[in-house]
Scaffold this active site. Structure first.
Site, PDB file in Angstrom:
ATOM      1  N   ARG A  96      15.143 -45.907 -18.223  1.00  0.00           N
ATOM      2  CA  ARG A  96      16.321 -45.746 -17.381  1.00  0.00           C
ATOM      3  C   ARG A  96      16.009 -46.258 -15.974  1.00  0.00           C
ATOM      4  NH1 ARG A  96      21.778 -45.206 -17.759  1.00  0.00           N
ATOM      5  NH2 ARG A  96      22.627 -43.440 -16.597  1.00  0.00           N
ATOM      6  N   THR A 370      28.016 -51.443 -22.543  1.00  0.00           N
ATOM      7  CA  THR A 370      26.617 -51.142 -22.790  1.00  0.00           C
ATOM      8  C   THR A 370      26.409 -51.801 -24.123  1.00  0.00           C
ATOM      9  OG1 THR A 370      26.673 -49.073 -21.570  1.00  0.00           O
ATOM     10  CG2 THR A 370      25.084 -49.170 -23.346  1.00  0.00           C
ATOM     11  N   THR A 388      21.768 -50.960 -20.998  1.00  0.00           N
ATOM     12  CA  THR A 388      23.027 -51.181 -20.274  1.00  0.00           C
ATOM     13  C   THR A 388      22.793 -51.708 -18.875  1.00  0.00           C
ATOM     14  OG1 THR A 388      25.102 -50.080 -19.634  1.00  0.00           O
ATOM     15  CG2 THR A 388      23.098 -48.816 -19.334  1.00  0.00           C
ATOM     16  N   ASP A 412      26.098 -43.860 -11.952  1.00  0.00           N
ATOM     17  CA  ASP A 412      25.994 -42.714 -12.868  1.00  0.00           C
ATOM     18  C   ASP A 412      25.478 -41.453 -12.164  1.00  0.00           C
ATOM     19  OD1 ASP A 412      27.064 -43.944 -15.048  1.00  0.00           O
ATOM     20  OD2 ASP A 412      25.219 -44.071 -16.208  1.00  0.00           O
ATOM     21  N   SER A 441      22.583 -40.021 -18.127  1.00  0.00           N
ATOM     22  CA  SER A 441      23.199 -40.993 -19.042  1.00  0.00           C
ATOM     23  C   SER A 441      23.860 -40.279 -20.214  1.00  0.00           C
ATOM     24  CB  SER A 441      22.111 -41.925 -19.573  1.00  0.00           C
ATOM     25  OG  SER A 441      22.622 -42.772 -20.578  1.00  0.00           O
ATOM     26  N   SER A 442      24.720 -41.015 -20.906  1.00  0.00           N
ATOM     27  CA  SER A 442      25.275 -40.519 -22.170  1.00  0.00           C
ATOM     28  C   SER A 442      24.760 -41.310 -23.366  1.00  0.00           C
ATOM     29  CB  SER A 442      26.800 -40.633 -22.155  1.00  0.00           C
ATOM     30  OG  SER A 442      27.334 -39.878 -21.115  1.00  0.00           O
ATOM     31  N   GLY A 462      29.824 -47.216 -24.598  1.00  0.00           N
ATOM     32  CA  GLY A 462      31.093 -46.524 -24.385  1.00  0.00           C
ATOM     33  C   GLY A 462      31.047 -45.420 -23.346  1.00  0.00           C
ATOM     34  N   GLY A 463      30.072 -45.455 -22.444  1.00  0.00           N
ATOM     35  CA  GLY A 463      30.014 -44.418 -21.412  1.00  0.00           C
ATOM     36  C   GLY A 463      29.981 -43.041 -22.049  1.00  0.00           C
TER      37      GLY A 463
END
Ligand code: DON
Length: 563
Positions: A96, A370, A388, A412, A441-442, A462-463
């Protein structure tokens, strides 16, 4: 008569053999890569056929996507990789992005006012990229092919170019308009401002040279030397924060995956700084006690129940989760326990929607760009990788001379302390920006096992919808008996606590169903597509790998090998 009925039975059997119900997956015996770009999937399969592992194939695919799928494929962003070995051991690689040393929780304020532009669209929106470090770390531990062998195909694609598809041409044309204030971006993705047309060749020579440095030097080809200098120069010239020191200090991390069980299946998914694994396991735990199959696929009762479960999972996400290195007291064990699921079940009224009470906040809008891909090798070792740039084409800023896009992942992080308001800003503590901190993050790269064997690999862009897309894919196979292609094709819906509304894909719910849901107190909205869930299933019955290509996105490819 007996003879006739025998013939009829025979004919019926032949018809079944020829025409199976539902869309069929792509099948192969000895390896599979499914990604949002067919060229990149082929690059991954080539690595498998050269004797590489699933990690080798994933690294090669990820670098290729950085060239052929510039909306989200990247070296200037970050992501997560989940890997499982035949022994059942699993590991998560966290690459990340993180906040530079100069970051602060109030960095997006201008004259005491929060600025969306600064947060999401400026040089301040760029997090220190993690992709190159993460891919290298995973390769060092699980790769067998030479590093250069895995970067070379991407170099060739950048240097010699590849044909622009209709979808890419349209996407680049829109993107270049958004990037008009960044000359290097316009130069990279258009012909001096004139849009590429389908069939033309997109050549990215600066990117090829950056990839050459990465092939030669490993992460030092990105985090030090010329590439680092080019990034830092771009930042200095435009009010950005990332310095050479931030780049030199970036470290990818290994994390223990989140594990949960669901009806005898084991789920292995991404831990914080993603919320994905925890929320997925939490939702499955609650659902385990209901006979969803008998409720029926997309019946009002099923949609109501799953919505109530999503509502609760996403509320906990917002209240508790953030970077684990900065939030050492997150209640992860509790959130993922069966006991907590029982408590949540007790709060669900099957006749009436709960009301999401904004103790304080709701979420800002997020773009769906993403990319996820899944890989399985001949040993049935899987890789589930989601990475992403945050928005499509990230910040829209191509590093001059280096030929790659920078992310806008700092978006984010929450907007700032005490910013919580009804318009969509969040000010909760666990996910405020701080130096060296990773933004929540998701992304939910997930592996499912059963009886100790690989069962499924899945994930999605897709967030915040990502976690629910992964949930649907698992439920569709496990509870509703779909093959993996049907499971991916089936219409999805999403609820994220706040806004308190079910978003469902076009034609995904019938008018009678939406009426029943409204009578229970739900608000609904029809939306376009939700996610792109490239998935692979290891089918114990036929011994084959079965890949589902998600038709919601153009240009994807599922490529298998029998070699
Ligand atoms: O990490 C996250 O959850 C988001 N930045 C992912 C963004 C995303 O999925 C946008 N598009 N699909």
């Amino acid at each position: 008569m007996r003879r006739l009925s025998f013939v009829v039975v025979l004919l019926a059997a032949a018809a079944v053999a020829l025409v199976q119900a539902g869309n069929q997956p792509i099948r192969a015996r000895n390896g599979m890569v499914v990604s949002q770009n067919a060229i990149a999937s082929q690059v991954g399969i080539d690595a498998l056929e050269d004797g590489g592992t699933a990690i080798d194939a994933a690294v090669a695919t990820a670098f290729a996507l950085a060239v052929t799928h510039p909306t989200a494929g990247n070296i200037g962003g970050g992501g997560f990789l989940v890997h499982r070995e035949a022994s059942g051991d699993a590991i998560a690689y966290d690459f990340r992005e993180l906040a530079p040393a100069g970051a602060s929780a109030t960095m997006w304020f201008e004259d005491d006012e929060y600025s969306f532009q600064r947060h999401h669209m400026s040089h301040l929106s760029v997090g220190v990229p993690g992709t190159v470090a993460g891919l290298y770390l995973a390769w060092e531990e699980h790769g067998t092919l030479p590093w250069r062998r895995l970067v070379d195909p991407a170099i060739a694609l950048a240097r010699d170019g590849f044909p622009v598809t209709h979808a890419l041409a349209a996407s680049l044309e829109r993107a270049v308009q958004r990037m008009s204030q960044h000359p290097a971006s316009v130069a990279q993705f258009s012909k001096d401002g004139v849009p590429y047309e389908a069939g033309e060749t997109l050549v990215q020579p600066d990117l090829a040279r950056t990839l050459e440095r990465i092939a030669d030097q490993g992460p030092a080809g990105f985090y030090a030397g010329e590439t680092a200098r080019l990034i830092a120069d771009e930042m200095r010239a435009n009010g950005g924060l990332i310095t050479e020191a931030d780049l030199a200090n970036y470290e990818a991390k290994k994390r223990e995956p989140i594990r949960g069980t669901y009806r005898g299946y084991e789920n292995i998914s991404m831990p914080p700084p993603s919320s994905g694994g925890i929320v997925l396991v939490q939702m499955l735990n609650v659902l385990e006690d209901y006979d969803l199959a008998s409720f029926g696929f997309r019946s009002a009762r099923t949609v109501h129940l799953i919505t109530e479960v999503m509502r609760r999972g996403y509320a906990d996400r917002a209240l508790h989760l953030g970077d684990p290195d900065f939030n050492t007291d997150m209640p992860i064990d509790r959130l993922t326990s069966k006991a907590y699921a029982a408590e949540q079940r007790a709060s669900i009224d099957m006749a009436r929607a709960s009301v999401s009470s904004p103790t304080s906040f709701t979420w800002p809008a997020e773009s769906p760009e993403t990319t996820h891909f899944s890989v399985v090798d001949r040993d049935r070792d899987p890789v589930s990788l989601t990475y992403t740039l945050e928005f499509g084409y990230g910040s829209g800023i191509v590093v001059p001379g280096a030929g790659f896009l920078l992310n806008n992942e700092m978006g984010d992080f929450n907007a700032g302390p005490d910013t919580t308001n009804a318009d969509g800003l969040i000010g909760t503590e666990p996910n405020l920006a701080a130096p060296g901190k990773r933004m929540l993050s998701s992304m939910t790269p997930t592996i499912v096992a059963r009886d100790g064997q690989l069962f499924m690999v899945t994930g999605s862009p897709g967030g915040r919808t990502i976690i629910n897309t992964v949930l649907h894919t698992i439920l569709n196979v496990v509870d509703f008996g779909m093959n993996i292609q049907e499971a991916v094709d089936a219409p999805r819906f999403h609820h994220q606590w706040l806004p308190d509304r079910i978003n469902y894909e076009r034609h995904g719910l019938s008018p009678d169903t939406t009426a029943l849901l409204e009578s229970r107190g739900h608000a609904l909205r029809e939306v376009g597509g939700q996610g792109v869930a490239e998935a692979i299933l290891n089918n114990a019955e036929n011994g084959l790998l079965e890949a589902a290509l998600d038709g919601r996105a153009a240009d994807g490819g599922a490529v298998g090998t029998d070699r």
